[in-house]
Design a protein around this motif. Structure first.
Motif, PDB file in Angstrom:
ATOM      1  N   LEU A 178       0.843  -1.213   0.000  1.00 18.82           N
ATOM      2  CA  LEU A 178       0.000   0.000   0.000  1.00 18.82           C
ATOM      3  C   LEU A 178       0.875   1.260   0.000  1.00 18.82           C
ATOM      4  N   GLN A 179       1.986   1.200   0.725  1.00 16.49           N
ATOM      5  CA  GLN A 179       2.924   2.337   0.729  1.00 16.49           C
ATOM      6  C   GLN A 179       3.506   2.559  -0.667  1.00 16.49           C
ATOM      7  N   ASP A 180       3.677   1.463  -1.399  1.00 21.52           N
ATOM      8  CA  ASP A 180       4.235   1.565  -2.755  1.00 21.52           C
ATOM      9  C   ASP A 180       3.186   1.973  -3.786  1.00 21.52           C
ATOM     10  N   GLY A 181       1.958   2.218  -3.313  1.00 19.78           N
ATOM     11  CA  GLY A 181       0.929   2.760  -4.206  1.00 19.78           C
ATOM     12  C   GLY A 181       0.015   1.741  -4.859  1.00 19.78           C
ATOM     13  N   TYR A 182       0.101   0.461  -4.459  1.00 15.86           N
ATOM     14  CA  TYR A 182      -0.816  -0.537  -5.027  1.00 15.86           C
ATOM     15  C   TYR A 182      -2.200  -0.352  -4.410  1.00 15.86           C
ATOM     16  N   ASP A 183      -3.246  -0.635  -5.214  1.00 16.33           N
ATOM     17  CA  ASP A 183      -4.588  -0.372  -4.699  1.00 16.33           C
ATOM     18  C   ASP A 183      -5.047  -1.486  -3.764  1.00 16.33           C
ATOM     19  N   ILE A 184      -5.976  -1.136  -2.914  1.00 12.01           N
ATOM     20  CA  ILE A 184      -6.419  -2.022  -1.839  1.00 12.01           C
ATOM     21  C   ILE A 184      -7.047  -3.313  -2.359  1.00 12.01           C
ATOM     22  N   ARG A 185      -7.706  -3.261  -3.498  1.00 10.29           N
ATOM     23  CA  ARG A 185      -8.336  -4.464  -4.066  1.00 10.29           C
ATOM     24  C   ARG A 185      -7.280  -5.495  -4.483  1.00 10.29           C
ATOM     25  N   THR A 186      -6.192  -5.010  -5.050  1.00  7.19           N
ATOM     26  CA  THR A 186      -5.089  -5.901  -5.451  1.00  7.19           C
ATOM     27  C   THR A 186      -4.501  -6.577  -4.221  1.00  7.19           C
ATOM     28  N   VAL A 187      -4.271  -5.782  -3.183  1.00 10.75           N
ATOM     29  CA  VAL A 187      -3.704  -6.314  -1.941  1.00 10.75           C
ATOM     30  C   VAL A 187      -4.674  -7.322  -1.317  1.00 10.75           C
ATOM     31  N   GLN A 188      -5.963  -7.005  -1.369  1.00 17.54           N
ATOM     32  CA  GLN A 188      -7.000  -7.921  -0.851  1.00 17.54           C
ATOM     33  C   GLN A 188      -6.913  -9.277  -1.549  1.00 17.54           C
ATOM     34  N   GLU A 189      -6.787  -9.258  -2.874  1.00 14.73           N
ATOM     35  CA  GLU A 189      -6.699 -10.504  -3.646  1.00 14.73           C
ATOM     36  C   GLU A 189      -5.451 -11.299  -3.298  1.00 14.73           C
ATOM     37  N   LEU A 190      -4.326 -10.607  -3.177  1.00 12.04           N
ATOM     38  CA  LEU A 190      -3.063 -11.288  -2.864  1.00 12.04           C
ATOM     39  C   LEU A 190      -3.111 -11.933  -1.479  1.00 12.04           C
ATOM     40  N   LEU A 191      -3.793 -11.281  -0.546  1.00 12.06           N
ATOM     41  CA  LEU A 191      -3.888 -11.816   0.816  1.00 12.06           C
ATOM     42  C   LEU A 191      -4.968 -12.878   0.945  1.00 12.06           C
ATOM     43  N   GLY A 192      -5.895 -12.900  -0.030  1.00 11.39           N
ATOM     44  CA  GLY A 192      -6.992 -13.866   0.027  1.00 11.39           C
ATOM     45  C   GLY A 192      -8.058 -13.496   1.033  1.00 11.39           C
ATOM     46  N   HIS A 193      -8.235 -12.184   1.277  1.00 15.65           N
ATOM     47  CA  HIS A 193      -9.299 -11.732   2.174  1.00 15.65           C
ATOM     48  C   HIS A 193     -10.630 -11.781   1.432  1.00 15.65           C
ATOM     49  N   LYS A 194     -11.645 -12.335   2.065  1.00 16.38           N
ATOM     50  CA  LYS A 194     -12.975 -12.387   1.438  1.00 16.38           C
ATOM     51  C   LYS A 194     -13.582 -10.977   1.358  1.00 16.38           C
ATOM     52  N   ASP A 195     -13.317 -10.179   2.401  1.00 18.04           N
ATOM     53  CA  ASP A 195     -13.930  -8.854   2.507  1.00 18.04           C
ATOM     54  C   ASP A 195     -12.841  -7.786   2.526  1.00 18.04           C
ATOM     55  N   VAL A 196     -13.038  -6.750   1.746  1.00 23.13           N
ATOM     56  CA  VAL A 196     -12.043  -5.667   1.684  1.00 23.13           C
ATOM     57  C   VAL A 196     -11.890  -4.966   3.038  1.00 23.13           C
ATOM     58  N   LYS A 197     -12.935  -5.065   3.892  1.00 25.01           N
ATOM     59  CA  LYS A 197     -12.857  -4.434   5.228  1.00 25.01           C
ATOM     60  C   LYS A 197     -11.695  -5.005   6.034  1.00 25.01           C
ATOM     61  N   THR A 198     -11.440  -6.302   5.849  1.00 19.20           N
ATOM     62  CA  THR A 198     -10.326  -6.932   6.556  1.00 19.20           C
ATOM     63  C   THR A 198      -9.005  -6.309   6.115  1.00 19.20           C
ATOM     64  N   THR A 199      -8.909  -6.015   4.819  1.00 18.19           N
ATOM     65  CA  THR A 199      -7.673  -5.438   4.265  1.00 18.19           C
ATOM     66  C   THR A 199      -7.519  -3.978   4.673  1.00 18.19           C
ATOM     67  N   MET A 200      -8.654  -3.315   4.933  1.00 17.79           N
ATOM     68  CA  MET A 200      -8.641  -1.886   5.273  1.00 17.79           C
ATOM     69  C   MET A 200      -7.790  -1.576   6.493  1.00 17.79           C
TER      70      MET A 200
END
Length: 231
Positions: A191-213
């Motif tokens: 996220l610091q490197d500017g990647y969007d939260i949805r991409t990070v969510q997918e990489l982490l395998g979070h079902k809900d973006v709230k978890t990634t938030m």
């Protein structure tokens, strides 16, 4: 007797995860060696959970596509994360030595591995196949409590946790660091490197973006991790 109870629902913990700086990550890695160092590099470089890293099978690493397939331990769906280029060569060399161990096990009449989701019944010989072997096998053979079969399981998490604890102490880092800290750091640094939260969510395998938030709250920036237009 009518007792009026004003029940207040407990709030979900707003506990922020411990995150290391990039310098701290590399300092800890420097104080590790061998398989433990490779595993921590993998956890930080891919965002895998420790259990996912230890459960990796040879067939899950795709060197050609530079990706790792993470199989859901519950058998639901798998996800894909990147294979860091900086450890690809090291992983190949590591797998060569794992293959030798596997071949020696086969010669001794062992060499089978636990297969998930009743695959063993469907493909009785698959448990001896190289592609199904664990990427990080245990250094010794033991009796599988499920089947009674003598086989090599994956590395035990406690051996990595012990090595990590020592490395953190030697690196002089005054934070509570566990294996999961590298997954938290992976997400925050992306996220610091500017990647969007949805991409990070997918990489982490979070079902809900709230978890990634939660990682946006860890970033060292002001309100909602939004950069002011003035800056």
């Amino acid at each position: 007797l009518d007792l009026k109870v004003d029940a207040v629902r407990a709030k979900k913990s707003k506990h922020l995860p411990t995150v290391l700086t990039k310098d701290e990550v590399f300092l800890i890695i420097k104080h590790l060696s061998g398989v433990h160092q490779l595993l921590i590099k993998l956890l930080y470089g891919t965002g895998l959970r420790l259990s996912e890293g230890l459960s990796l099978r040879v067939k899950d690493i795709d060197f050609a596509q530079k990706q790792i397939i993470v199989r859901d331990t519950k058998g639901n769906e798998s996800r894909v994360t990147m294979l860091p280029e900086s450890i690809a060569e090291e992983l190949k060399i590591h797998l060569q030595s794992v293959k030798i161990i596997h071949q020696q096990d086969l010669q001794k009449g062992y060499g089978s591995v636990y297969l998930p989701f009743a695959l063993e019944r469907k493909y009785p010989r698959a448990k001896y196949d190289w592609i199904w072997q664990f990427v990080f096998p245990s250094s010794n053979i033991s009796k599988d409590p499920r089947s009674g079969e003598v086989r090599r399981h994956h590395l035990h998490e406690s051996s990595l946790q012990k090595a990590l604890k020592q490395a953190v102490r030697q690196a002089g880092i005054q934070k509570k660091v566990g294996c999961h800290t590298f997954r938290h750091s992976f997400a925050t640094h992306l996220l610091q490197d500017g990647y969007d939260i949805r991409t990070v969510q997918e990489l982490l395998g979070h079902k809900d973006v709230k978890t990634t938030m939660i990682y946006t709250h860890v970033l060292n920036r002001g309100g909602k991790a939004v950069r002011s237009p003035l800056d």
